[in-house]
Design a protein around this motif. Sequence first.
Motif, PDB file in Angstrom:
ATOM      1  N   UNK A 124      -6.832  -7.139 -11.514  1.00 15.80           N
ATOM      2  CA  UNK A 124      -6.547  -5.701 -11.628  1.00 15.80           C
ATOM      3  C   UNK A 124      -7.167  -4.936 -12.796  1.00 15.80           C
ATOM      4  N   UNK A 125      -7.122  -5.483 -14.027  1.00 12.89           N
ATOM      5  CA  UNK A 125      -7.551  -4.740 -15.199  1.00 12.89           C
ATOM      6  C   UNK A 125      -8.441  -5.595 -16.086  1.00 12.89           C
ATOM      7  N   UNK A 126      -9.340  -4.943 -16.819  1.00 14.60           N
ATOM      8  CA  UNK A 126     -10.249  -5.640 -17.727  1.00 14.60           C
ATOM      9  C   UNK A 126      -9.774  -5.511 -19.167  1.00 14.60           C
TER      10      UNK A 126
ATOM     11  N   UNK B 275     -18.941 -11.497 -10.855  1.00 16.19           N
ATOM     12  CA  UNK B 275     -17.567 -11.717 -10.413  1.00 16.19           C
ATOM     13  C   UNK B 275     -17.408 -11.023  -9.061  1.00 16.19           C
ATOM     14  N   UNK B 276     -17.235 -11.805  -8.013  1.00 16.24           N
ATOM     15  CA  UNK B 276     -17.174 -11.242  -6.661  1.00 16.24           C
ATOM     16  C   UNK B 276     -15.815 -11.471  -6.003  1.00 16.24           C
ATOM     17  N   UNK B 277     -14.810 -11.730  -6.834  1.00 19.57           N
ATOM     18  CA  UNK B 277     -13.450 -11.974  -6.356  1.00 19.57           C
ATOM     19  C   UNK B 277     -12.516 -11.222  -7.298  1.00 19.57           C
ATOM     20  N   UNK B 278     -11.693 -10.309  -6.758  1.00 23.16           N
ATOM     21  CA  UNK B 278     -10.937  -9.416  -7.626  1.00 23.16           C
ATOM     22  C   UNK B 278      -9.669  -8.951  -6.922  1.00 23.16           C
ATOM     23  N   UNK B 279      -8.556  -8.913  -7.672  1.00 25.70           N
ATOM     24  CA  UNK B 279      -7.323  -8.350  -7.141  1.00 25.70           C
ATOM     25  C   UNK B 279      -7.206  -6.893  -7.549  1.00 25.70           C
TER      26      UNK B 279
ATOM     27  N   UNK C  84     -11.794  -8.745  -2.122  1.00 25.91           N
ATOM     28  CA  UNK C  84     -10.724  -8.041  -2.840  1.00 25.91           C
ATOM     29  C   UNK C  84      -9.438  -8.177  -2.045  1.00 25.91           C
ATOM     30  N   UNK C  85      -8.318  -8.172  -2.762  1.00 28.62           N
ATOM     31  CA  UNK C  85      -7.032  -8.195  -2.086  1.00 28.62           C
ATOM     32  C   UNK C  85      -5.965  -7.604  -2.984  1.00 28.62           C
ATOM     33  N   UNK C  86      -4.724  -7.676  -2.529  1.00 27.89           N
ATOM     34  CA  UNK C  86      -3.586  -7.098  -3.244  1.00 27.89           C
ATOM     35  C   UNK C  86      -2.469  -8.129  -3.368  1.00 27.89           C
ATOM     36  N   UNK C  87      -1.602  -7.905  -4.351  1.00 33.29           N
ATOM     37  CA  UNK C  87      -0.370  -8.683  -4.495  1.00 33.29           C
ATOM     38  C   UNK C  87       0.756  -7.680  -4.734  1.00 33.29           C
ATOM     39  N   UNK C  88       1.333  -7.117  -3.647  1.00 30.88           N
ATOM     40  CA  UNK C  88       2.390  -6.111  -3.808  1.00 30.88           C
ATOM     41  C   UNK C  88       3.520  -6.614  -4.694  1.00 30.88           C
TER      42      UNK C  88
ATOM     43  N   UNK D  52      -7.899 -17.387  -8.186  1.00 32.22           N
ATOM     44  CA  UNK D  52      -7.526 -16.170  -8.890  1.00 32.22           C
ATOM     45  C   UNK D  52      -6.844 -16.539 -10.203  1.00 32.22           C
ATOM     46  N   UNK D  53      -7.426 -16.093 -11.310  1.00 37.89           N
ATOM     47  CA  UNK D  53      -6.884 -16.363 -12.640  1.00 37.89           C
ATOM     48  C   UNK D  53      -5.819 -15.314 -12.964  1.00 37.89           C
TER      49      UNK D  53
END
Length: 321
Positions: free
Chosen positions: A9-11, A64-68, A109-113, A286-287
Amino acid sequence: MYVRFGYVAMSELLQNASPSQTMTATQFEKIVDREARLRRLERISNANLDNCLRLVKHNAAHDISFFRLSSRLIPLVNHPLTEGWKYEKAIFPNLKQLGEYIRSKQMRVDFHPDHFVVLNNPDEEVFNRSLQTLLYHYKLLKGLGVDPTHRCVLHIGGKKHGKVSGLETFIDNFENIPSQLQKMIMIENDDTVYHTEDALYLGEKLGIPVVFDLHHHDVNHPETPLSELWPRVVATWSNSPLPVKMHISSPIDGELDKRHHDYIDKDRLLHFLETINGTCEELDIMIEAKKKDVALFTLMEQLSAEPSCELTSEASIHYMP
């Protein structure tokens, strides 16, 4: 085995790039004119999307090609105070631009509600609120032009009436969810109630991919050894268009600490990779560390010194023990 790493989500490196700027209900109510209130929310939402575009461009620059994505892109969405708000039109141009960039870079990309999305609660009001939140994520994914299939990670929920009842209520409620929302869902083992075998029970019965969380498993695990559970986790992804996905984080103080460390324990990760080697060709990790992208880069630097890890980019390796 090809392993790709992402973060949440954030850097920690980009300044003033929060995709989760918000407005409280109290602040909202202080603005007298309702239309002015909603326009303010729309400006915040578009600023969040602008920052999200900055984040994915930062990610692309570092392979980086994987991100929440943040679930808080749109403040006060589905809140009683904003009932009837048609936010979709106001954010569409920025959401479309973000989606075009994500797709051009072939990013996952995906989400974790948030935890209040609970599908195993027998209370109809709680269940309906959860459905509204899932619908919100569905609209975001469609606006991005991203296939919604397997893009939302959920925990199983609570155990107010016991674990067995909680699992069966999840099954009953899942069958009442519109099919387009069903397809979005992945389920994750948690660190308190529902362990990996519980998640597998649902995943195998309902055809839902299981997102294995290593930290949660270490804290809350069944008697069955991981070497037997992991092939079943992989099998839940057999009908997914996406590679197997999992989460990693590390405890702050002792093996059973549920809190997330700033960084990742490299040795625990390597031990896990050794355990599962040969079970899948691709793995997206996902870290979930407090230091976000800094934790990812730190881990990659550590892995670069390991004989079993061949770096293929700034955020991926070939694991070859």
